[in-house]
Design a protein around this motif. Structure first.
Motif, PDB file in Angstrom:
ATOM      1  N   LEU A  41     -47.049  75.182 -49.188  1.00  0.00           N
ATOM      2  CA  LEU A  41     -46.561  73.835 -49.476  1.00  0.00           C
ATOM      3  C   LEU A  41     -45.043  73.850 -49.525  1.00  0.00           C
ATOM      4  O   LEU A  41     -44.435  74.646 -50.242  1.00  0.00           O
ATOM      5  N   ALA A  43     -41.875  71.349 -50.449  1.00  0.00           N
ATOM      6  CA  ALA A  43     -41.618  70.104 -51.165  1.00  0.00           C
ATOM      7  C   ALA A  43     -40.130  69.893 -51.369  1.00  0.00           C
ATOM      8  O   ALA A  43     -39.338  70.841 -51.346  1.00  0.00           O
ATOM      9  N   TRP A  58     -44.353  71.453 -59.635  1.00  0.00           N
ATOM     10  CA  TRP A  58     -45.292  72.073 -58.702  1.00  0.00           C
ATOM     11  C   TRP A  58     -45.894  73.349 -59.278  1.00  0.00           C
ATOM     12  O   TRP A  58     -47.043  73.694 -58.969  1.00  0.00           O
ATOM     13  N   GLN A 102     -44.092  67.830 -48.190  1.00  0.00           N
ATOM     14  CA  GLN A 102     -43.746  66.622 -48.940  1.00  0.00           C
ATOM     15  C   GLN A 102     -42.289  66.350 -48.630  1.00  0.00           C
ATOM     16  O   GLN A 102     -41.386  66.943 -49.200  1.00  0.00           O
ATOM     17  N   TYR A 106     -42.865  61.483 -41.227  1.00  0.00           N
ATOM     18  CA  TYR A 106     -44.098  62.098 -40.731  1.00  0.00           C
ATOM     19  C   TYR A 106     -44.435  61.722 -39.291  1.00  0.00           C
ATOM     20  O   TYR A 106     -45.192  62.420 -38.615  1.00  0.00           O
ATOM     21  N   PHE A 149     -46.135  59.628 -51.400  1.00  0.00           N
ATOM     22  CA  PHE A 149     -46.110  60.569 -52.527  1.00  0.00           C
ATOM     23  C   PHE A 149     -45.485  59.947 -53.760  1.00  0.00           C
ATOM     24  O   PHE A 149     -46.012  60.033 -54.861  1.00  0.00           O
ATOM     25  N   ASP A 310     -41.568  58.508 -50.121  1.00  0.00           N
ATOM     26  CA  ASP A 310     -41.578  59.846 -49.534  1.00  0.00           C
ATOM     27  C   ASP A 310     -43.026  60.207 -49.246  1.00  0.00           C
ATOM     28  O   ASP A 310     -43.948  59.639 -49.831  1.00  0.00           O
ATOM     29  N   TRP A 311     -43.237  61.177 -48.376  1.00  0.00           N
ATOM     30  CA  TRP A 311     -44.546  61.345 -47.773  1.00  0.00           C
ATOM     31  C   TRP A 311     -45.103  62.754 -47.913  1.00  0.00           C
ATOM     32  O   TRP A 311     -44.363  63.733 -47.902  1.00  0.00           O
ATOM     33  N   MET A 312     -46.408  62.785 -48.021  1.00  0.00           N
ATOM     34  CA  MET A 312     -47.146  64.039 -48.027  1.00  0.00           C
ATOM     35  C   MET A 312     -47.982  64.080 -46.749  1.00  0.00           C
ATOM     36  O   MET A 312     -48.565  63.067 -46.346  1.00  0.00           O
ATOM     37  N   LEU A 328     -54.861  67.946 -52.106  1.00  0.00           N
ATOM     38  CA  LEU A 328     -54.308  66.592 -52.139  1.00  0.00           C
ATOM     39  C   LEU A 328     -55.101  65.685 -53.074  1.00  0.00           C
ATOM     40  O   LEU A 328     -54.516  64.889 -53.807  1.00  0.00           O
ATOM     41  N   TYR A 332     -53.297  63.870 -56.325  1.00  0.00           N
ATOM     42  CA  TYR A 332     -53.239  62.417 -56.482  1.00  0.00           C
ATOM     43  C   TYR A 332     -54.078  61.900 -57.649  1.00  0.00           C
ATOM     44  O   TYR A 332     -54.260  60.694 -57.783  1.00  0.00           O
TER      45      TYR A 332
END
Length: 425
Positions: A41, A43, A58, A102, A106, A149, A310-312, A328, A332
């Motif tokens: 991962l 981030a 994290w 993250q 994307y 995210f 922001d995106w995962m 995930l 979440y």
């Protein structure tokens, strides 16, 4: 290149907890074989120093997840926002994509077929819980690839103490910003208006000003419109009325990163700047009384704020589809979503967590930001060229307001590169 803050979270031996969120996945089966799996991962760091680094968040999430899922380990690398998108791009180009990223964009990875869709990874209940406006922003060709995210909206922040000493009220127009900044400059304020157009996150500062001047990155049908007459006029005003008059402080806007501007605000050295909820929290910790208003426009407050998400995303390369989905779904869960939002005074991206925040009086200071999110203007995330266009903006927008610079020439050049990238995609 800034060195990564990296930590290996070692799997812990524990019994499997009976959590429904990890039991039901929309995907069926796994692309991975039997045996232990390590998820990589990458981030972004939302903290301002080692104490507030996202590494701690994290570490907690990964540790809890590993206890619930023996055999799945999580290896996390945390990078500054200045570096994280580029780092992931280089990993992907080198054939060493992370399992989960993250980051800020994307769509180009989705168009290249490198990402799983949400339906391939996460439980139906997880995907259906995202705020609808953010879900729409995470789609390419009708498929959800970018999982929101965290989100925020932006307002103009001003230092109430400095304004009171200068006898000023909250600004509502560009003329107010100029006259207030001039008054603050006469009082010896270091940064009357901090204008961070350095490479850290100048695409956000740029959009805020474009919106306040009646422009945007794209037109009504979604084509790049960076060099519109409205946008050119906005940056000409910044150059002539703020930068050219010495009202933006000792560091040239093109050299001023957001982190430096925010730090100066928390130290009481900034009269005004565009800010988000995290800055409010940090400033108040330092005893700065923060005033917040919609970004002033030409004739009055800007209608509709800028929103940021922001995106995962999950990469296909290593074939860990089911394990990615399990992580995930866990990440979440409301407890985790609200924990991150609490830590950085940001906005949750799920309906259930947003409702919980709205109902909780301890989050009253965020309610104005929260209510603005559904109608906010976001970046053109769904454009596959956005990541490249964003990098071009970061690199070049500061020169638009530099001495001898031409806003029209700079914006025209950025627009040409963005359109070329859009066509190439």
């Amino acid at each position: 290149m800034e060195r990564a803050v990296q930590r290996r979270f070692v799997g812990l031996t524990a019994v499997v907890a009976a959590l429904g969120l990890t039991a039901t996945l929309s995907g069926c089966g796994s692309d991975a074989g039997d045996g232990d799996v390590t998820l990589k991962l990458v981030a972004a760091d939302y903290g301002s120093d080692a104490e507030s680094s996202s590494e701690k968040y994290w570490a907690d999430v990964a540790g809890k997840f590993e206890k619930e899922n023996p055999g799945i380990h999580v290896d996390v690398s945390v990078y500054s926002w200045k570096d994280v998108d580029r780092e992931v791009a280089e990993m992907v180009k080198a054939g060493n994509a992370p399992d989960i990223a993250q980051i800020g964009a994307y769509a180009d990875y989705a168009a290249a077929g490198k990402l799983y869709t949400a339906d391939e990874m996460i439980a139906i209940r997880t995907g259906s819980n995202f705020l609808p406006s953010l879900t729409a922003a995470g789609e390419v060709d009708g498929n959800l690839y970018g999982l929101p995210f965290v989100a925020s909206t932006r307002l103009l922040f001003y230092n109430k103490g400095l304004f009171a000493k200068a006898g000023l009220g909250a600004p509502e127009t560009w003329d107010d910003i100029e006259s207030d900044a001039a008054a603050l400059e006469r009082k010896g304020v270091t940064y009357p208006f901090a204008l961070p157009l350095g490479q850290e996150e100048s695409q956000a500062e740029t959009l805020m000003w474009m919106l306040s001047g009646g422009g945007n990155y794209t037109d009504e049908v979604g084509n790049y419109d960076i060099d519109s007459a409205a946008n050119i006029a906005t940056f000409q005003w910044l150059k002539d009325h703020l930068v050219g008059k010495g009202l933006t402080g000792p560091v040239a806007p093109g050299k001023l990163d957001r982190a430096k501007a925010f730090e100066a605000f928390t130290e009481g050295e900034v009269g005004m700047l565009n800010g988000h909820p995290t800055l409010m929290q940090e400033a108040e910790k330092k005893g700065v009384q923060v005033g917040m208003v919609p970004l002033p426009g030409i004739d009055g407050p800007t209608k509709g704020s800028m929103g940021v998400a922001d995106w995962m995303m999950g990469f296909k390369q290593n074939g860990h589809r089911t394990e990615i989905g399990k992580f995930l779904d866990f990440a979440y869960d409301d407890e985790n979503v609200l924990s991150f939002a609490d830590r950085y005074d940001l906005l949750p991206v799920t309906s259930s967590a947003s409702a919980a925040m709205e109902a909780d009086s301890k989050h009253e200071s965020l309610h104005e930001f929260l209510s603005a999110l559904p109608n906010s203007q976001l970046y053109p995330f769904g454009k596959t060229s956005w990541a490249q266009a964003s990098e071009t903006i970061k690199e070049k927008i500061g020169s638009a307001v530099a001495p001898g610079g031409s806003p029209e020439a700079v914006l025209t050049g950025i627009a040409a590169e963005a359109r070329q990238a859009d066509t190439a995609k």
